[in-house]
Structures are given as structure tokens and as C-alpha cells.
Design an enzyme around this catalytic site. Structure first.
Site, PDB file in Angstrom:
ATOM      1  N   GLU A 160     -11.197  -9.204   3.082  1.00 25.69           N
ATOM      2  CA  GLU A 160      -9.921  -8.841   3.695  1.00 25.69           C
ATOM      3  C   GLU A 160     -10.180  -8.644   5.184  1.00 25.69           C
ATOM      4  OE1 GLU A 160      -7.253  -6.189   1.736  1.00 25.69           O
ATOM      5  OE2 GLU A 160      -6.443  -5.443   3.633  1.00 25.69           O
ATOM      6  N   HIS A 216       0.971   6.259   1.843  1.00 25.95           N
ATOM      7  CA  HIS A 216       1.698   7.239   2.655  1.00 25.95           C
ATOM      8  C   HIS A 216       2.939   7.801   1.969  1.00 25.95           C
ATOM      9  CE1 HIS A 216      -1.329   6.944   5.571  1.00 25.95           C
ATOM     10  NE2 HIS A 216      -1.206   5.634   5.615  1.00 25.95           N
ATOM     11  N   ARG A 233      -9.352   8.255  -1.087  1.00 29.37           N
ATOM     12  CA  ARG A 233     -10.328   8.714  -0.088  1.00 29.37           C
ATOM     13  C   ARG A 233     -11.152   9.862  -0.639  1.00 29.37           C
ATOM     14  NH1 ARG A 233      -8.931   6.697   5.396  1.00 29.37           N
ATOM     15  NH2 ARG A 233     -10.721   7.893   6.040  1.00 29.37           N
ATOM     16  N   THR A 291      -8.489   3.837   8.480  1.00 26.87           N
ATOM     17  CA  THR A 291      -9.699   3.007   8.465  1.00 26.87           C
ATOM     18  C   THR A 291      -9.799   2.267   9.800  1.00 26.87           C
ATOM     19  OG1 THR A 291      -9.248   2.740   6.120  1.00 26.87           O
ATOM     20  CG2 THR A 291     -11.005   1.397   7.035  1.00 26.87           C
ATOM     21  N   HIS A 345      -3.779  -4.316   7.740  1.00 24.40           N
ATOM     22  CA  HIS A 345      -3.902  -3.108   8.569  1.00 24.40           C
ATOM     23  C   HIS A 345      -3.031  -3.219   9.806  1.00 24.40           C
ATOM     24  CE1 HIS A 345      -5.383   0.580  10.326  1.00 24.40           C
ATOM     25  NE2 HIS A 345      -5.933   0.824   9.153  1.00 24.40           N
ATOM     26  N   HIS A 373      -5.583   3.645  -1.651  1.00 25.32           N
ATOM     27  CA  HIS A 373      -6.908   4.033  -1.148  1.00 25.32           C
ATOM     28  C   HIS A 373      -7.201   5.457  -1.616  1.00 25.32           C
ATOM     29  CE1 HIS A 373      -9.637   4.420   2.705  1.00 25.32           C
ATOM     30  NE2 HIS A 373     -10.273   4.744   1.597  1.00 25.32           N
ATOM     31  N   ASN A 427       0.860  -1.194   0.000  1.00 23.00           N
ATOM     32  CA  ASN A 427       0.000   0.000   0.000  1.00 23.00           C
ATOM     33  C   ASN A 427       0.895   1.242   0.000  1.00 23.00           C
ATOM     34  OD1 ASN A 427      -1.408   2.266   1.141  1.00 23.00           O
ATOM     35  ND2 ASN A 427      -3.083   0.900   1.660  1.00 23.00           N
ATOM     36  N   GLU A 484      -8.654   0.576  -3.032  1.00 20.76           N
ATOM     37  CA  GLU A 484      -9.494   0.666  -1.833  1.00 20.76           C
ATOM     38  C   GLU A 484     -10.371   1.896  -1.953  1.00 20.76           C
ATOM     39  OE1 GLU A 484      -6.994   0.884   1.558  1.00 20.76           O
ATOM     40  OE2 GLU A 484      -6.202  -1.119   1.312  1.00 20.76           O
ATOM     41  N   ARG A 507      -6.806  12.892   0.723  1.00 18.53           N
ATOM     42  CA  ARG A 507      -5.731  13.336   1.624  1.00 18.53           C
ATOM     43  C   ARG A 507      -4.372  12.745   1.239  1.00 18.53           C
ATOM     44  NH1 ARG A 507      -7.496  10.291   7.176  1.00 18.53           N
ATOM     45  NH2 ARG A 507      -9.451  11.335   6.712  1.00 18.53           N
TER      46      ARG A 507
HETATM   47  N1  PXP Z   1      -5.968  -3.013   3.999  1.00 17.64           N
HETATM   48  C1  PXP Z   1      -6.936  -2.070   4.026  1.00 17.64           C
HETATM   49  C2  PXP Z   1      -8.310  -2.436   3.575  1.00 17.64           C
HETATM   50  C3  PXP Z   1      -6.645  -0.746   4.436  1.00 17.64           C
HETATM   51  O1  PXP Z   1      -7.614   0.179   4.460  1.00 17.64           O
HETATM   52  C4  PXP Z   1      -5.310  -0.426   4.782  1.00 17.64           C
HETATM   53  C5  PXP Z   1      -4.963   0.978   5.148  1.00 17.64           C
HETATM   54  O2  PXP Z   1      -5.226   1.812   4.085  1.00 17.64           O
HETATM   55  C6  PXP Z   1      -4.346  -1.440   4.721  1.00 17.64           C
HETATM   56  C7  PXP Z   1      -4.702  -2.737   4.347  1.00 17.64           C
HETATM   57  C8  PXP Z   1      -2.912  -1.179   5.034  1.00 17.64           C
HETATM   58  O3  PXP Z   1      -2.787  -0.821   6.375  1.00 17.64           O
HETATM   59  P1  PXP Z   1      -1.396  -0.257   6.890  1.00 17.64           P
HETATM   60  O4  PXP Z   1      -1.119   0.980   6.114  1.00 17.64           O
HETATM   61  O5  PXP Z   1      -1.643  -0.017   8.343  1.00 17.64           O
HETATM   62  O6  PXP Z   1      -0.375  -1.320   6.646  1.00 17.64           O
END
Ligand code: PXP
Length: 255
Positions: free
Chosen positions: A159, A18, A53, A109, A198, A51, A15, A78, A57
Site C-alpha cells: 500500500e 475515526h 493501535r 501514521t 492516507h 487500525h 477506514n 492495520e 486510541r
Molecule cells: N492506509 C493506511 C495504511 C493507514 O494507516 C491509514 C490511516 O490509518 C489510511 C490508509 C487512511 O488514511 P486517512 O484516514 O488519512 O484517509
């Protein structure tokens, strides 16, 4: 299940949200999430997760467009279940859409989608994505009722939200891990592909990677944070190694 097969069957989705968070802090082009996606691919990622949003952001519409056309890895988009996001998904046709709950004021989330409570809204939404050939994933807490409704709605994937497991301390962590294991077993029984994610880190990843029913982990924040110290390539390679080791042990244990 052979050891090799067990290790090979666990995918890593990186992901990159960030990377965009850092870029947006200055409003320019650096660091480019596309460059991170390519680096993730080179380090062994099996897919890219982003993701989009409502408040944009981190990931932008342009990022999604570029990820869909310029990166030769499956894209897991996402998004919240809104008409705006549905239109974007149908335009870009990612490999999969992971539907997540979204609250404007939240930092991340916070919990899984309450599929059971929102099944009427979700049913046509899921059907429209599937009709376009997009795999549908629902981000849920590890609860039997959520899995049953996900199955009834025709989702391809669930998931499992690993946030509670990652945040738990001491004996509470095993309790949360047991909930994930039970949900993964139930997902497989229902014919749902099981993913998890997550909050996962080097410290928390192995027990989740060892759950044989889990086919994919989606990991972002920790990897981008760790990249500050070791570089993205090294952070992803280390995560992959920990996943493979955990999965290899699980394969041996069940062989
Ligand atoms: N899976 C989903 C559905 C999420 O919303 C997120 C965060 O955007 C992640 C995985 C990844 O989480 P993290 O950034 O905490 O590793």
C-alpha cells in the site's frame, strides 16, 4: 483494458477508525463503528479497514472481533509488527493485514514502513500471517527499494503512502504523484498488488484513482469528517463516483 473493467477494478476500503475516535471521546457506545461499516457497505464500499493501535486510541479489540464476525465485507486489519498484534490477527483471521509503522507519540501514521531496514523482523511475521491464509500488505513510501524488499519477503500487497502527495502544494504535488505512478508500475512489474492511501480527499483522489496499477484505495479521516456535513452515505458515494470517473478516463486514455 476496457473502460468498464478499469472502473470496476478499483476497490474502495473505508477506514472507520475515526468513528471510534468520536465514540471514545465520551467513552460510550455512540457512534458505533459497526454501524458505520454497514453504512459504508450500503454506500458501495468494497472493504472495511481498521487500525488497532497499541494504545487503543480509537479501534478496540471488541471492534475488531465484531468487524470480523458481523460484517460481510473483507476486513483489512492495520497493525504494527508486534507479537500482540500477530496473536490478534491469527485469532480473527481478517482478509488482509496491512503492516504499518507505529510510533506512540504520533498523531497518525506519519511515514511508510521501512521494510528494508526491518526485513529480519518482518520475514517470520509475514510468513506466519500467510501460513494462516491472511493476505499481507506492507504500507510503504513509494520507493523502489521498499518494493523490492516487500517482494523478497513474500508480501502479497504494497500500500503506497499518499500522505506526501496529499500534503504537497503546487508543482510539488506533481512530483509526488510521479513517485506514486513510478512505484505503482514497479509494484506491478514485481507481481505485487498495489494499494494506496492516507490523506486522500475529494480534491486529491482522482489522480491516484487514475493510476491503472492501483487496485484499492483506503480512505478514512476525510470521509468521517465530511460525514458531519453531508452524512456518511453521501460522502462515500461521492468518493466512489470520483474514483470511477477518474478510472474511466484512465481506461479511455489507455484503450
Ligand atoms: N492506509 C493506511 C495504511 C493507514 O494507516 C491509514 C490511516 O490509518 C489510511 C490508509 C487512511 O488514511 P486517512 O484516514 O488519512 O484517509
Amino acid at each position: 483494458m476496457s473502460r468498464l473493467h478499469a472502473a470496476g477494478s478499483l476497490r474502495l476500503g473505508v477506514n472507520i477508525d475515526h468513528v471510534a475516535t468520536i465514540r471514545n471521546a465520551r467513552g460510550g457506545l455512540h457512534p458505533d463503528p459497526l454501524r458505520a461499516a454497514r453504512a459504508a457497505r450500503d454506500a458501495g464500499a468494497d472493504g472495511i479497514t481498521a487500525h488497532l493501535r497499541e494504545d487503543r486510541r480509537h479501534i478496540s479489540d471488541l471492534d475488531i472481533s465484531r468487524l470480523a464476525t458481523e460484517i460481510d465485507l473483507p476486513l483489512n486489519l492495520e497493525m504494527a509488527a508486534t507479537e500482540e498484534m500477530l496473536a490478534i490477527a491469527l485469532r480473527h483471521k481478517p482478509n488482509a493485514c496491512c503492516i504499518v509503522p507505529e510510533k506512540r507519540e504520533e498523531v497518525t501514521t506519519e511515514g511508510g514502513l521501512d521494510v528494508a531496514a526491518h526485513h529480519r523482523v518482518l520475514a517470520p511475521f509475514i510468513q506466519r500471517l500467510k501460513a494462516a491464509g491472511i493476505r499481507v500488505s506492507l504500507f510503504v513510501d513509494p520507493e523502489t527499494v521498499q518494493l523490492a524488499v516487500a517482494r523478497a519477503l513474500g508480501a502479497d500487497i504494497v500500500e503506497l503512502h499518499t500522505g506526501a502527495y496529499c500534503e504537497a502544494q503546487g508543482a510539488g504535488r506533481q512530483v509526488e504523484l510521479d513517485r506514486l505512478i513510478a512505484a505503482a508500475v514497479e509494484a506491478e512489474r514485481l507481481g505485487l498488488e498495489c494499494h494506496a492511501g492516507h490523506g486522500l480527499s475529494f480534491e486529491t483522489v482522482a489522480p491516484v484513482a487514475a493510476i491503472p496499477q492501483v487496485m484499492e484505495l483506503n480512505i478514512g479521516h476525510f470521509l468521517v469528517g465530511e460525514a458531519i456535513f453531508s452524512g456518511l452515505d453521501r460522502a462515500i458515494r461521492r468518493m466512489r463516483q470520483l474514483m470511477n470517473e477518474a478510472r474511466g478516463q484512465a481506461g479511455l486514455a489507455t484503450a
